[in-house]
Motif scaffolding. Structure first.
Motif, short mmCIF file in Angstrom:
data_model
loop_
_atom_site.label_atom_id
_atom_site.label_comp_id
_atom_site.label_asym_id
_atom_site.label_seq_id
_atom_site.Cartn_x
_atom_site.Cartn_y
_atom_site.Cartn_z
N GLY A 111 6.72 12.04 11.41
CA GLY A 111 5.56 12.07 12.27
C GLY A 111 4.24 11.92 11.56
N SER A 112 4.17 12.09 10.24
CA SER A 112 2.88 12.09 9.55
C SER A 112 2.21 10.72 9.59
N THR A 113 2.97 9.66 9.42
CA THR A 113 2.39 8.32 9.44
C THR A 113 1.85 8.00 10.82
N ILE A 114 2.61 8.34 11.87
CA ILE A 114 2.17 8.05 13.23
C ILE A 114 0.89 8.82 13.56
N GLY A 117 0.83 -1.20 0.00
CA GLY A 117 0.00 0.00 0.00
C GLY A 117 0.85 1.24 0.00
N GLU A 118 0.34 2.31 -0.53
CA GLU A 118 1.07 3.57 -0.58
C GLU A 118 1.08 4.27 0.76
N ASP A 119 0.11 3.96 1.62
CA ASP A 119 0.02 4.57 2.94
C ASP A 119 0.07 3.47 4.00
N PRO A 120 1.20 3.32 4.72
CA PRO A 120 1.31 2.27 5.73
C PRO A 120 0.21 2.37 6.79
#
Length: 415
Positions: free
Chosen positions: A362-365, A326-329
């Protein structure tokens, strides 16, 4: 099943055989695979094994000593009296001669019960079919031979990184948690740090020179106290799991709706092995099933070797591994969590994670916390080995202990 045993410092321990006689029990009653667990060398694990073997022998059971290390201790050698000992295999390796357990001879002998010391031992190359002694035990169990064995807490895979932080000593020989948890009974052989140090001073464990070195290193009161606490906690977790299994008739019907299930998201960033071990300990306390997922973002990951190592570790810890794309984990993890009824997500280690590098610090978290929160899933972020940062309402995992580095272990093979 988990039970506890406490030892005296200067005398042979109260015989477990007497308790087994009173309960009309032996290995068959306790299960096919029994492990005696201790916090350190010298607590009396081998004594306990031999006591049980003597009880079974008196009862007429066919018991053999596949391998017991006496380390020249007269008390241990005395406990071998009357027991059949399978001769060891002599192996030459790099110009030296070694003695190893002869697995093929034990299989050919086909006893009811085999005693095997030091479950975490690594076999000398060329000595047999398996690299590790726990694999030898697995083969004996598969041949319908009951096994009684022992291990120190530092050799349990999920605890290895914590022990290294406590002692400053890398644990080279490890046994998968799945092997330990598969035992029909784990019995704690307990001793206070002070009592164990007295045994060391009385030369009941090591020679005088090694004893003095050990007292300054691995056998400090502080280190032994923490290792003992770790052992007691591991056993307590097992007792809770046993209780849950025994109450399956009442709890099992609702387990699907109420049980915790934990997902660990891993990457090739440094420290993910430590995150995975901590998550396994956390899951054990919650009596949670454990899943591990690696999210492949974009092109194939260039560090397949690291992922293979993590996959093997997950298997050793008894976790289920899944590869996601996926492109976004964050979205991939939360979608997977929804399908598997996950209640807790663990990720780490924070700033160094590859996902953060790909998508901005920080964005993914933040996105994971928001998406998981909307789905009613708690998120735990292990920022680095030994620490955790979680959303305010999430249940926190244990805080790792940070103790000063100790001197080298007096007995390197004990690690």
């Amino acid at each position: 099943m988990t039970t506890q045993r406490s030892n005296d410092d200067s005398r042979a321990e109260p015989s477990i055989a007497r308790r087994a006689d009173e309960a009309h029990a032996c290995v068959e009653a306790a299960g096919r695979f029994r492990i005696y667990l201790g916090a350190a060398a010298g607590v009396g694990k081998t004594y306990a094994m031999l006591d049980e073997a003597q009880s079974c022998r008196r009862r007429g059971d066919d018991v053999v000593v596949a391998l017991v290390e006496t380390h020249g201790r007269p008390g241990t050698e005395a406990h071998l009296a009357g027991l059949e000992v399978v001769p060891r295999k002599i192996v030459e390796y790099r110009g030296a001669r070694f003695e190893e357990m002869d697995l093929e001879a034990v299989l050919a002998r086909r006893p009811q019960v085999a005693l095997i010391d030091e479950l975490a031992h690594t076999n000398v190359p060329g000595s047999g079919r398996n690299e590790k002694r726990w694999q030898d035990v697995r083969d004996l169990l598969a041949a319908d031979i009951d096994v009684i064995t022992n291990i120190n807490v530092q050799h349990i895979e999920s605890l290895a990184d914590a022990v290294e932080r406590i002692t400053g000593i890398a644990v080279r020989e490890r046994v998968p948690d799945a092997v330990i948890r598969s035992a029909d009974e784990i019995e704690l052989v307990d001793s206070s740090p002070e009592r164990l140090r007295r045994r060391l001073l009385h030369e009941n464990i090591f020679s005088p020179d090694r004893a003095r070195e050990a007292l300054r290193g691995f056998f400090t009161t502080e280190t032994l106290a923490v290792l003992r606490e770790m052992t007691l906690r591991f056993v307590a977790d097992g007792m809770r799991a046993d209780s849950s299994r025994r109450s399956g008739d009442t709890r099992g019907r609702t387990r699907g709706e109420t049980a915790e299930r934990m997902l660990v998201g891993v990457s090739t960033a440094p420290g993910n092995d430590a995150v995975l071990r901590r998550a396994a300990r956390f899951a054990a306390r919650l009596e949670a099933d454990l899943d591990v997922a690696h999210v492949l973002v974009g092109d194939a990951d260039p560090l397949n070797v690291k992922i293979d190592d993590l996959r093997r570790l997950a298997e050793d810890l008894g976790a289920d591994w899944t590869d996601l794309t996926g492109e976004d984990p964050a979205t991939a993890l939360v979608d997977f969590a929804g399908r598997r009824q996950i209640t807790q997500i663990v990720v780490g280690p924070g700033r160094r994670g590859r996902w953060l590098e790909l998508l901005g610090s920080g964005s993914t978290i933040r996105r994971l916390s928001r998406l998981a929160g909307d789905a009613g899933i708690d998120v735990h972020v292990f920022a680095r080995a030994g620490s955790a940062v979680s959303p305010p309402d999430a249940e926190r995992p244990e805080s790792a202990r940070h103790l000063g580095r100790t001197a080298a272990n007096a007995d390197p093979r004990a690690m």
